[in-house]
Design a protein around this motif. Sequence first.
Motif, short mmCIF file in Angstrom:
data_model
loop_
_atom_site.label_atom_id
_atom_site.label_comp_id
_atom_site.label_asym_id
_atom_site.label_seq_id
_atom_site.Cartn_x
_atom_site.Cartn_y
_atom_site.Cartn_z
N GLY A 57 -2.57 12.13 -17.68
CA GLY A 57 -3.90 11.53 -17.73
C GLY A 57 -4.27 10.66 -16.54
N ILE A 58 -3.31 10.29 -15.68
CA ILE A 58 -3.70 9.43 -14.56
C ILE A 58 -3.77 10.20 -13.24
CG2 ILE A 58 -2.84 7.33 -15.64
CD1 ILE A 58 -0.45 7.43 -13.76
N GLY A 59 -3.45 11.49 -13.30
CA GLY A 59 -3.64 12.35 -12.14
C GLY A 59 -2.81 11.94 -10.94
N ASN A 60 -3.48 11.79 -9.79
CA ASN A 60 -2.77 11.52 -8.54
C ASN A 60 -2.26 10.08 -8.43
OD1 ASN A 60 -2.86 14.09 -7.49
ND2 ASN A 60 -4.89 13.78 -6.61
N PHE A 61 -2.59 9.23 -9.39
CA PHE A 61 -2.00 7.89 -9.38
C PHE A 61 -0.49 7.95 -9.62
CE2 PHE A 61 -6.41 6.50 -10.06
CZ PHE A 61 -6.49 5.59 -9.02
N ASN A 62 -0.03 9.08 -10.17
CA ASN A 62 1.42 9.28 -10.30
C ASN A 62 2.09 9.25 -8.93
OD1 ASN A 62 2.07 9.57 -13.09
ND2 ASN A 62 0.97 11.51 -13.09
N LEU A 63 1.42 9.78 -7.92
CA LEU A 63 1.97 9.71 -6.56
C LEU A 63 2.05 8.27 -6.08
CD1 LEU A 63 0.25 12.68 -4.71
CD2 LEU A 63 2.64 12.45 -5.36
N ALA A 64 1.04 7.49 -6.38
CA ALA A 64 1.04 6.08 -5.97
C ALA A 64 2.19 5.32 -6.63
CB ALA A 64 -0.30 5.42 -6.31
N ILE A 65 2.45 5.62 -7.89
CA ILE A 65 3.54 4.96 -8.60
C ILE A 65 4.88 5.35 -7.97
CG2 ILE A 65 4.77 4.83 -10.80
CD1 ILE A 65 2.01 5.20 -12.16
N GLY A 66 5.05 6.64 -7.68
CA GLY A 66 6.29 7.10 -7.04
C GLY A 66 6.50 6.47 -5.68
N PHE A 67 5.45 6.42 -4.88
CA PHE A 67 5.57 5.82 -3.57
C PHE A 67 5.78 4.30 -3.66
CE2 PHE A 67 3.46 9.74 -1.92
CZ PHE A 67 4.53 10.14 -1.14
N ALA A 68 5.26 3.67 -4.70
CA ALA A 68 5.51 2.24 -4.89
C ALA A 68 6.99 1.98 -5.16
CB ALA A 68 4.65 1.70 -6.03
N PHE A 69 7.61 2.84 -6.00
CA PHE A 69 9.05 2.71 -6.23
C PHE A 69 9.82 2.85 -4.91
CE2 PHE A 69 8.45 4.01 -10.80
CZ PHE A 69 8.99 2.86 -11.35
N ILE A 70 9.45 3.85 -4.13
CA ILE A 70 10.12 4.09 -2.86
C ILE A 70 9.91 2.91 -1.91
CG2 ILE A 70 10.13 5.55 -0.80
CD1 ILE A 70 9.47 7.91 -2.67
N LEU A 71 8.71 2.38 -1.87
CA LEU A 71 8.41 1.26 -0.98
C LEU A 71 9.22 0.02 -1.36
CD1 LEU A 71 6.62 0.20 1.34
CD2 LEU A 71 5.02 -0.54 -0.40
N VAL A 72 9.31 -0.28 -2.63
CA VAL A 72 10.09 -1.45 -3.07
C VAL A 72 11.56 -1.25 -2.73
CG1 VAL A 72 10.87 -2.76 -5.08
CG2 VAL A 72 8.46 -2.14 -4.85
N GLY A 73 12.07 -0.04 -2.94
CA GLY A 73 13.47 0.24 -2.58
C GLY A 73 13.70 0.10 -1.09
N PHE A 74 12.75 0.57 -0.30
CA PHE A 74 12.89 0.46 1.16
C PHE A 74 12.84 -0.99 1.62
CE2 PHE A 74 11.03 0.45 5.46
CZ PHE A 74 12.08 1.09 6.12
N VAL A 75 11.96 -1.78 1.04
CA VAL A 75 11.88 -3.20 1.40
C VAL A 75 13.19 -3.90 1.04
CG1 VAL A 75 10.73 -5.39 0.84
CG2 VAL A 75 9.38 -3.36 1.32
N MET A 76 13.79 -3.51 -0.07
CA MET A 76 15.08 -4.11 -0.43
C MET A 76 16.18 -3.73 0.56
SD MET A 76 15.16 -3.84 -4.58
CE MET A 76 16.71 -4.74 -4.74
N THR A 77 16.11 -2.54 1.16
CA THR A 77 17.14 -2.16 2.12
C THR A 77 17.09 -3.05 3.36
OG1 THR A 77 15.75 -0.51 3.22
CG2 THR A 77 17.17 0.26 1.41
N MET A 78 15.92 -3.58 3.67
CA MET A 78 15.83 -4.43 4.86
C MET A 78 16.48 -5.79 4.65
SD MET A 78 12.17 -3.48 6.53
CE MET A 78 11.14 -3.65 5.10
N ARG A 79 16.66 -6.21 3.41
CA ARG A 79 17.30 -7.49 3.11
C ARG A 79 18.79 -7.32 2.81
NH1 ARG A 79 14.94 -12.22 3.80
NH2 ARG A 79 16.11 -12.93 2.02
N TRP A 80 19.29 -6.10 2.90
CA TRP A 80 20.68 -5.80 2.56
C TRP A 80 21.61 -6.31 3.64
CZ3 TRP A 80 23.02 -0.35 3.32
CH2 TRP A 80 24.29 -0.29 2.78
N ARG A 81 22.68 -7.00 3.26
CA ARG A 81 23.66 -7.51 4.21
C ARG A 81 24.99 -6.92 3.90
NH1 ARG A 81 21.43 -12.44 2.37
NH2 ARG A 81 19.60 -12.82 3.57
#
Length: 81
Positions: A57-81
């Motif tokens: 029912g939310i259509g292409n917003f599913n892509l936005a949710i998936g990319f948000a997960f990826i973006l948060v994971g990527f931002v966390m990799t930059m703080r990894w020590r």
Amino acid sequence: MPESKSRKKPAYTPPPKSAEAKPNPAWYVPTFLTLLIVGLVWVVVTYISQSNYPVPGIGNFNLAIGFAFILVGFVMTMRWR
């Protein structure tokens, strides 16, 4: 021939050492890896199902949710020590 004056202070003084960076907690790496994988799976499922799933029912917003997960994971990799 006159000699040049010597320097009064050393050419390079290293900056003072600040407090060392603390290592990440044990849950940090599994969390960002999980976020990256969940985001990738979310985007793949969205493409395969032609935007009908994982949340119908939310259509292409599913892509936005998936990319948000990826973006948060990527931002966390930059703080990894």
